[in-house]
Design a protein around this motif. Sequence first.
Motif, PDB file in Angstrom:
ATOM      1  N   LEU A   7       0.834  -1.199   0.000  1.00 52.72           N
ATOM      2  CA  LEU A   7       0.000   0.000   0.000  1.00 52.72           C
ATOM      3  C   LEU A   7       0.871   1.252   0.000  1.00 52.72           C
ATOM      4  O   LEU A   7       0.477   2.275  -0.562  1.00 52.72           O
ATOM      5  N   HIS A   8       2.036   1.160   0.610  1.00 47.36           N
ATOM      6  CA  HIS A   8       2.970   2.292   0.577  1.00 47.36           C
ATOM      7  C   HIS A   8       3.408   2.576  -0.860  1.00 47.36           C
ATOM      8  O   HIS A   8       3.388   3.728  -1.308  1.00 47.36           O
ATOM      9  N   ASP A  39      -3.955   5.263   1.094  1.00 50.50           N
ATOM     10  CA  ASP A  39      -4.092   5.694   2.473  1.00 50.50           C
ATOM     11  C   ASP A  39      -5.572   5.721   2.835  1.00 50.50           C
ATOM     12  O   ASP A  39      -6.412   5.199   2.105  1.00 50.50           O
ATOM     13  N   LEU A  97      -3.187   5.539   7.595  1.00 50.06           N
ATOM     14  CA  LEU A  97      -2.656   4.213   7.873  1.00 50.06           C
ATOM     15  C   LEU A  97      -1.303   4.322   8.574  1.00 50.06           C
ATOM     16  O   LEU A  97      -0.526   5.246   8.317  1.00 50.06           O
ATOM     17  N   GLU A 130       2.567   2.870   9.526  1.00 46.67           N
ATOM     18  CA  GLU A 130       3.641   2.302   8.707  1.00 46.67           C
ATOM     19  C   GLU A 130       3.493   0.791   8.595  1.00 46.67           C
ATOM     20  O   GLU A 130       3.752   0.207   7.537  1.00 46.67           O
ATOM     21  N   LYS A 159       0.732  -0.027   6.104  1.00 46.95           N
ATOM     22  CA  LYS A 159       1.117   0.264   4.722  1.00 46.95           C
ATOM     23  C   LYS A 159       2.008  -0.816   4.122  1.00 46.95           C
ATOM     24  O   LYS A 159       2.239  -0.823   2.913  1.00 46.95           O
TER      25      LYS A 159
END
Length: 360
Positions: free
Chosen positions: A110-111, A116, A121, A123, A126
């Motif tokens: 997701l990062h 988000d 979110l 770390e 993510k």
Amino acid sequence: MLKRVFFSSMFILIAVVVIAALPRVSNPEPASQTELDRAKFNSDAIEAVWPAPKAGDRIRSRMILRGEKVIFEDGPIDLIMNTHSMRKSVLSILYGIAVDKGLIDLDKTLHELAIDEVTPLTEQEKTATIRDLLMFRSGIYLPAAGEHDSQITDRPKRGQHKPNEYFFSNNFDANALGTIFTQETGYQIGTFMDTYLAKPLGMQDFNANNVIMGDPWFWPSKNTLHLQYYMYLSTRDFARIGAMIAQGGRWNGKQIVSQDWIALSTAQHSDLTDNHIKYTVYDGAGYLWWLDSKNGRIWTDGYGGHFMLIDPVRDITIIERNFTGNSYLSTLRWLKSDNKFSHTRSGLGAAHKVLIENLE
């Protein structure tokens, strides 16, 4: 003056009633539609264990396909209905097509995707991948659009589990997958589905407008970046999807989804014997599919009485749908019904048992 007020009030009332009665989705007439073939089958034994609804009961439709042929049908199989959570299994298929085309990398986090939420979110959250979301193992436990029942009451505490550590069927994962799909493919879900699934399957009651993004009627809105996607499909069109899965992704002699994806997405990635899921018929989950490994069956279901059972070994698809509304008025009528949850997946299981006895 009184006459003017009266006629103005009547005009407003009529306008409100008309708007409330307008269907959200209308039956299209796709040029690519094809009729399903039918085969003879004595349905008396099926009716005995899976009875038709009584007079005044819900609007319900049912079908059984052996291969690509209809051997049993009942009710308005062409009526467009909200699929509710069955939409998630359809999205799994669309992901498979997109992966086959090289449009999506399941191991992106997701990062990396810049995904988000309104509540940012962490770390740790993510680090969840697309694959984690497809398995309902994201480790993200935030309120989401369209959630209900155990998705709320059984939600773990935030940060309680890391990504890929614990299965939890939630709408955040499902809805975020919709956001990611449109972002990564460049297609709206409805357009992609119409082009790469509906047309190849010859669906009779579908076009891109059958998929709508937005909050459901009569559900409280959630402050979220990830909208719930509605899918409206008729019973006969959804049955085609099940038959395609039963045949390893093939339909009418053509490979619609790769066999590798069908095998991967319907394999058991989570053991549900020690989990929040209380449905004894399911003991595992794949990529947005429910599994009954004991009987070799694949399931998808949706709120309000929508169920589909797939038996790939015997090439059988059994589906039951319940009309939950296609306008403000018809949805309200269903919500007020005393009988909206009267039938369960047990009828499909009983019908499947009878089929095994009669077809083998």
